[in-house]
Design a protein around this motif. Structure first.
Motif, short mmCIF file in Angstrom:
data_model
loop_
_atom_site.label_atom_id
_atom_site.label_comp_id
_atom_site.label_asym_id
_atom_site.label_seq_id
_atom_site.Cartn_x
_atom_site.Cartn_y
_atom_site.Cartn_z
N LYS A 106 104.36 -20.23 -5.11
CA LYS A 106 103.20 -20.99 -5.80
C LYS A 106 103.73 -22.24 -6.31
O LYS A 106 103.09 -23.60 -6.13
CB LYS A 106 102.78 -20.18 -6.71
N THR A 107 105.08 -22.22 -6.71
CA THR A 107 105.50 -23.43 -7.11
C THR A 107 105.85 -24.45 -6.12
O THR A 107 105.62 -25.68 -6.20
CB THR A 107 107.06 -23.47 -7.97
N CYS A 120 104.43 -24.51 -3.18
CA CYS A 120 102.98 -25.08 -2.58
C CYS A 120 102.39 -26.07 -3.60
O CYS A 120 101.93 -26.97 -3.19
CB CYS A 120 101.83 -23.80 -2.37
N GLN A 121 102.44 -25.98 -4.65
CA GLN A 121 102.10 -26.97 -5.86
C GLN A 121 102.61 -28.28 -5.37
O GLN A 121 101.90 -29.29 -5.54
CB GLN A 121 102.05 -26.36 -7.16
N ASN A 139 101.61 -29.55 -2.14
CA ASN A 139 100.16 -29.67 -1.87
C ASN A 139 99.51 -28.66 -0.68
O ASN A 139 98.56 -29.08 0.16
CB ASN A 139 99.71 -31.18 -1.81
#
Length: 690
Positions: free
Chosen positions: A666-667, A669-670, A673
């Motif tokens: 998740k980190t 991907c954030q 983007n």
């Protein structure tokens, strides 16, 4: 006399339920309710000052205002019952750096890998300062970390932050999040041995402690003198509604044969207890002047049993109804069954409006209403002189009458119908009643070991006979019609047809029969329409099964499900996760396959789906540029995600990946983007391929 005049509570409960539904579906602000109640109060006060003739002339206006008042009261009560609207609720307070002090609100229930219970927040501390907070949460204890001192009313302290109960969202499946929400529970926490401290014993609620100690004593006696595990588990459920020791396969057999209601404590058990109390009190209080004491003793016994049985909605419904009936009998007044039924529902919904969505509450009231409406007309269809045959006919009409109004709702919830319900109920109901009486005798003889062993042996033999009979019936061909699907509009048309036919039987009018035929035709049209939609559907789904990867692809009425070997062979996953979606999507042909050992691609029309699995020696995840969706499964190395370059692709992290790995993804991907969906947090991923 019309029902609405003979039973005034029928006129009260309809607008009250409308208010509950208004709050649930539209959620207006409470100030609207207060303004409306104030306005209606002023109008009623003004009308009451008019002359008697004018009051009589406009009596309908007064009645209409009272109906609106009940609507507003139902909505306001529902708003207040929602714990999320309380300022001190745990979800409205920051959870950083808190130490929670909670009290276990029920005994621990054993799960596959943990012990589960509910707990009430007694206090919260932040840096040696107390914080006002209220709420109830689920607690899961690691299986090897629960000390023997933990039981009902134990207090513990922990610092671990509770998390929201995750969404399931598996199509057609049981919504555990909503089920907990209807009980005012929104958070859960998983505790290992080093996460919590057991606090000194808290005396707590003395009445609750007494009930729990009594339940423990009853369970200990039953387990001692009924050694068979299946038999003692059923005995516990029959007598006090304790279901934790029930064999799941046995419960399914009872459900398939249409007698699962005898396991759930309901009006049948309350009626038996009332009959025994009536006999006992008649012997103790023989003189008329002790009638008040007799009434009090009977009511106290009924309510004590209701609380011992767990206080479920069906038990409380029966207890409230019997309270009205017994009190009316004591006062020498005839009571309307419709009024008692509506009054008990009104009282219970005032206590907990969310019981309106409880399946047991709904089925319980429909069964009693169905008995009241249809039992007498069915019984009067035949006149039988032989008393034995007449008794069998009466039992048959009772069983059939109780099913008439419960069938549509049962199909809507459980998607099956037991074909042999009449045969099984004719034997199972009286035998289960004898078992309950034998268990009560066993408890009474608990201090006489020889007599208790004899009664325990008799009880065990009766339960063995009952279980064997149910098992035999469940194995007969066509014992159950399964995979039935009934939508909400279809169920409403079903009920309309039943009620119109019933009205036509009581008072034949051609218009009633035409309405019934129209309702059945509407059901068939809806069924045809749903079939057309199902034939054109195309769906890709990643299920939310903790620790497992389960993927489905549906085209029309055909479906393909993929998972690992352990999950495919797990009957629980198939029955409670995949089977409901097969019913919901009206699938006729389906197959189960094992997940491929290597990354695989699927073309579904113009959509390309990619399944990414951990493969030996693979150092990067290659997502094709044309891929629309990529499912990352099997907990591959966390660094593999850094090679993903297709920002247009939606990454799906299924439930087979560990939470720690998902947090890192998740980190990543954030920062880059990349779009993603975490199944364990947001629920099942469902994508319409059309």
């Amino acid at each position: 006399m019309p029902v609405w005049k003979e039973a005034p509570f029928v006129r009260l409960i309809i607008p009250f339920i409308a208010g509950i539904l208004l709050q649930w579906y539209s959620n207006p602000l409470p100030v609207i309710y207060w303004i409306g109640l104030s306005g209606i109060g002023v109008l009623i006060l003004s009308i009451s000052r008019l002359k008697p003739y004018t009051l009589f002339k406009y009596y309908r206006l007064t009645g209409l205002l009272l109906q609106f008042m009940l609507v507003l009261l139902g909505g306001l009560l529902t708003w207040h019952h929602d714990v999320r609207n309380h300022l001190s609720w745990m979800g409205n307070t920051s959870s950083n750096g808190l130490t929670y002090i909670v009290r276990l609100d029920e005994p621990l229930t054993e799960k596959r890998k943990s012990w589960k219970t509910t707990a009430v927040i007694d206090g919260v501390v932040r840096q040696d300062a107390s914080v006002t907070m209220e709420g109830t949460l689920l607690i899961y204890f690691k299986k090897d970390s629960v000390p023997g001192v933990l039981r009902y009313n134990s207090s513990i302290a922990f610092r671990k932050t509770p998390v929201l109960i995750p969404r399931n969202d598996n199509p057609g499946g049981f919504d555990h999040q909503q089920y907990c929400a209807l009980q005012g529970i929104y958070y859960q926490v998983y505790l290992q041995q080093h996460d919590y401290v057991v606090l000194p014993a808290n005396p707590g609620n003395q009445f609750g402690n007494f009930l729990q100690q009594t339940r423990d004593k009853i369970l200990e006696t039953l387990r001692r003198y009924i050694p068979g595990q299946r038999e003692s588990g059923l005995a516990e459920a029959l007598l006090i509604g304790y279901r934790n020791d029930l064999d799941k396969q046995l419960v399914q057999q009872y459900a398939n044969t249409g007698v699962v209601h005898i396991i759930a404590i309901s009006g049948l058990h309350i009626a038996l207890i009332y009959w025994m109390l009536e006999l006992a009190m008649r012997a103790v209080f023989k003189k008329r002047r002790f009638a008040v004491f007799k009434l009090g003793a009977i009511l106290m016994g009924l309510w004590l049993f209701s609380f011992l049985a767990g206080g479920s909605p069906s038990v409380l419904r029966a207890a409230v109804m019997f309270t009205f009936i017994v009190t009316g009998k004591h006062l020498g007044r005839r009571t309307s069954v419709y009024n008692s039924l509506a009054a008990s529902a009104f009282v219970l919904l005032c206590y907990n409006p969310y019981w309106l969505w409880d399946a047991g509450f709904q089925l319980s009231y429909l069964a009693v209403l169905s008995l009241v409406l249809f039992m007498s007309p069915l019984y009067q269809l035949l006149f039988i002189k032989n008393k034995l045959i007449d008794a069998i006919w009466k039992a048959s009409t009772i069983t059939t009458a109780a099913q008439i109004l419960t069938v549509p709702l049962s199909i809507y919830y459980f998607h099956q119908f037991p074909n042999y319900f009449l045969v099984t109920n004719l034997l199972a109901v009286p035998v289960s009643s004898v078992v309950v009486l034998a268990e009560i005798a066993l408890l009474a003889a608990g201090n006489l070991p020889i007599l208790a062993r004899l009664l325990g042996l008799i009880t065990e033999m009766l339960i063995c006979f009952l279980n064997g009979f149910i098992n035999h019936i469940s194995r007969l061909p066509f014992s159950t019609v399964s995979d039935l699907q009934l939508s909400l509009p279809q169920m409403l048309f079903f009920y309309l047809a039943i009620l119109m036919i019933a009205a036509w039987l009581f008072k034949p009018r051609p218009g009633l029969l035409f309405i019934a035929i129209g309702a059945f035709c509407s059901m068939q049209l809806l069924s045809f329409s749903n079939g057309v939609v199902a034939a054109r559907q195309a769906i890709f789904i990643v299920y939310n099964v903790p620790g497992r990867a389960v993927i489905g692809i549906v085209h029309g009425r055909s479906g393909l499900w993929m998972s690992d070997r352990i999950t495919v062979e797990n009957d629980s996953v198939t029955r409670y996760t995949i089977k409901p979606s097969i019913n919901a999507w009206q699938i006729r042909n389906h197959r189960f396959l094992l997940l491929p050992a290597l990354p695989a691609s699927f073309m579904t029309g113009s959509q390309k789906l990619v399944l990414l699995l951990p493969a030996p020696g693979v150092t990067s995840l290659q997502v094709p540029d044309a891929a629309r969706i990529a499912v990352v499964s099997g907990n591959p190395d966390v660094h593999l995600l850094s090679s993903v370059k297709n920002s247009a692709c939606l990454l799906i992290f299924d439930s087979s990946n560990t939470p720690a790995t998902i947090r890192r993804w998740k980190t990543n991907c954030q920062k880059r983007n990349l779009r993603y969906h975490v199944v364990a947090e947001k629920g099942a991923f469902i994508f319409n391929l059309n």
